[in-house]
Design an enzyme around this catalytic site. Sequence first.
Site, PDB file in Angstrom:
ATOM      1  CG  ASP A   1       3.274  -2.593   5.335  1.00 29.82           C
ATOM      2  OD1 ASP A   1       2.439  -2.342   6.216  1.00 29.82           O
ATOM      3  OD2 ASP A   1       4.494  -2.465   5.516  1.00 29.82           O
TER       4      ASP A   1
ATOM      5  CG  ASP B   1       4.500   1.260   6.202  1.00 24.96           C
ATOM      6  OD1 ASP B   1       3.393   1.142   6.754  1.00 24.96           O
ATOM      7  OD2 ASP B   1       5.392   0.402   6.258  1.00 24.96           O
ATOM      8  CD  GLU B   2      -0.377  -1.121   6.650  1.00 24.31           C
ATOM      9  OE1 GLU B   2       0.433  -0.853   7.552  1.00 24.31           O
ATOM     10  OE2 GLU B   2      -1.459  -1.675   6.840  1.00 24.31           O
TER      11      GLU B   2
HETATM   12  P1  TTP Z   1       5.127  -1.038   9.886  1.00 23.05           P
HETATM   13  O1  TTP Z   1       4.659  -1.149   8.469  1.00 23.05           O
HETATM   14  O2  TTP Z   1       4.310  -1.717  10.932  1.00 23.05           O
HETATM   15  O3  TTP Z   1       6.596  -1.608  10.050  1.00 23.05           O
HETATM   16  P2  TTP Z   1       7.855  -1.472   9.081  1.00 23.05           P
HETATM   17  O4  TTP Z   1       7.489  -0.874   7.776  1.00 23.05           O
HETATM   18  O5  TTP Z   1       8.941  -0.772   9.831  1.00 23.05           O
HETATM   19  O6  TTP Z   1       8.293  -2.968   8.922  1.00 23.05           O
HETATM   20  P3  TTP Z   1       7.622  -4.109   8.013  1.00 23.05           P
HETATM   21  O7  TTP Z   1       8.646  -4.433   6.970  1.00 23.05           O
HETATM   22  O8  TTP Z   1       7.387  -5.237   8.935  1.00 23.05           O
HETATM   23  O9  TTP Z   1       6.366  -3.519   7.443  1.00 23.05           O
HETATM   24  O10 TTP Z   1       5.222   0.473  10.307  1.00 23.05           O
HETATM   25  C1  TTP Z   1       5.561   1.517   9.407  1.00 23.05           C
HETATM   26  C2  TTP Z   1       6.401   2.560  10.100  1.00 23.05           C
HETATM   27  O11 TTP Z   1       5.710   3.113  11.218  1.00 23.05           O
HETATM   28  C3  TTP Z   1       7.704   2.028  10.637  1.00 23.05           C
HETATM   29  O12 TTP Z   1       8.719   1.991   9.650  1.00 23.05           O
HETATM   30  C4  TTP Z   1       7.999   2.981  11.761  1.00 23.05           C
HETATM   31  C5  TTP Z   1       6.634   3.418  12.258  1.00 23.05           C
HETATM   32  N1  TTP Z   1       6.299   2.694  13.505  1.00 23.05           N
HETATM   33  C6  TTP Z   1       6.678   3.253  14.720  1.00 23.05           C
HETATM   34  O13 TTP Z   1       7.269   4.338  14.765  1.00 23.05           O
HETATM   35  N2  TTP Z   1       6.414   2.572  15.878  1.00 23.05           N
HETATM   36  C7  TTP Z   1       5.788   1.347  15.876  1.00 23.05           C
HETATM   37  O14 TTP Z   1       5.571   0.757  16.943  1.00 23.05           O
HETATM   38  C8  TTP Z   1       5.395   0.780  14.601  1.00 23.05           C
HETATM   39  C9  TTP Z   1       4.726  -0.573  14.556  1.00 23.05           C
HETATM   40  C10 TTP Z   1       5.680   1.484  13.458  1.00 23.05           C
HETATM   41 MG    MG Z   2       5.833  -1.583   6.698  1.00 22.20          MG
HETATM   42 MG    MG Z   3       2.670  -0.659   7.788  1.00 19.73          MG
END
Ligand code: TTP
Ligand code: MG
Ligand code: MG
Length: 393
Positions: A9, A107-108
């Site tokens: 991720d 992103d995963e």
């Molecule tokens: P995530 O992987 O949930 O979050 P992140 O990568 O920003 O942070 P982390 O380091 O905790 O993984 O989500 C991936 C992307 O999806 C995030 O960068 C932006 C988008 N996103 C939104 O636009 N709205 C949301 O509510 C969430 C959870 C994510």
């Molecule tokens: Mg992330």
């Molecule tokens: Mg994610």
Amino acid sequence: MQRIVMLLDMDYFFAQVEERGEPGLKGKPLIVCIFSGRGEFGGVVSTCNYEARKLGVRSGMPIAFAKKKAKDGAFLPADFGKYERASERIMQIVKKYAKTTEQASIDEAYAELGEESEGDFSKAAEIAQKIKDEILQREKLTCSVGIGENKLIAKMAAEMEKPNGLTVVKPQEIGKFLHGMEVGKLFGVGKKTEGKLHALGVKTIGELAQKDLLFLTENFGNSFGKYLFDASKGKDDEPVEEREEAGQISRIASFPKDTQDKKEIEGFVSRLAEDVFKRAGEEGMEFRQVTFTAILEGLEAHTKSRTFEKYESSIEVLQKTAMELVREFDLRGKKMRRAGVRIGMLQKKGKAGAGEKTNEGNGSAGRAAKNRNGAGNKLAGAWDAAQKNLFDF
Ligand code: TTP
Ligand code: MG
Ligand code: MG
């Protein structure tokens, strides 16, 4: 051979991509925003970097609220095309190291590493480190990786050490890993389930694991109850599966004149649904989700979605669902300017029948899948919000 699954991720993904493009932004709070077009700070936070998180900013928070918490932060509009391009390149890197991968979100990605690592967790960790190194070298981005004997453990392990983490949970460590963890941290347990579990006196995953199956199915239904029963013990046999077709098909259009007329709105949405269906047919797709979007006068945007348990491919289901969503929608005295219909969670027709099999099957995989889809929907909800701008304007 020992099964080994990895989940990767990206760290604060959208914000990290923005930081990379603008080194001057590094070290100060950076907030990626989805502006609604209503007022200077209308809209929600998509994500933010760790400096902003330290100040209490979170995904989904109103921008105006984030502005109060991070007064000196940089507030940038989301640029989805940029993140999607980075995401594609990252997924290509992951695919080089594993035969079977599954992109779970922008992103995963999951990867099945058993064969590549010969069932050896330290070899799997070496592969993961190589993937991390290559992403850092090529994309200048960090990510966090979890490794375990199944998707559930891999996913939860990846959350343990962020940013730039690499966490391995071996089969014999699962009990210790999960035992003291708050029950809300169990994958698939959202705020509502967490509240219900607390009310039942269950605070930790270890306590949940003590509950018998009957207690859980009585309180949470057969399928989710069984999921909780297994997941609390770290059990999960969901396969890592290439998702052939993600994406969505949508049509959005403006009314000739802003309108409040229910009949006119229904007729309009019905035609949009036909268009969408035609395109789905041309591309040979079936769908599990229908979304209706309404843009009211003043550009106030709303979406409503419905997700099915199995893939659907008939115009009747699409029309009926779109009409239900329209009828449920409350105009609150306003006029509608634009309307949109979208189908999502697509797959090629006849492909695998995987959705149906996993969702309706009696195996625990089916139940886990169903629940995971449930959990996924929450993210899909966030995504709906996130993608509003793209879809609507
Ligand atoms: P995530 O992987 O949930 O979050 P992140 O990568 O920003 O942070 P982390 O380091 O905790 O993984 O989500 C991936 C992307 O999806 C995030 O960068 C932006 C988008 N996103 C939104 O636009 N709205 C949301 O509510 C969430 C959870 C994510
Ligand atoms: Mg992330
Ligand atoms: Mg994610």
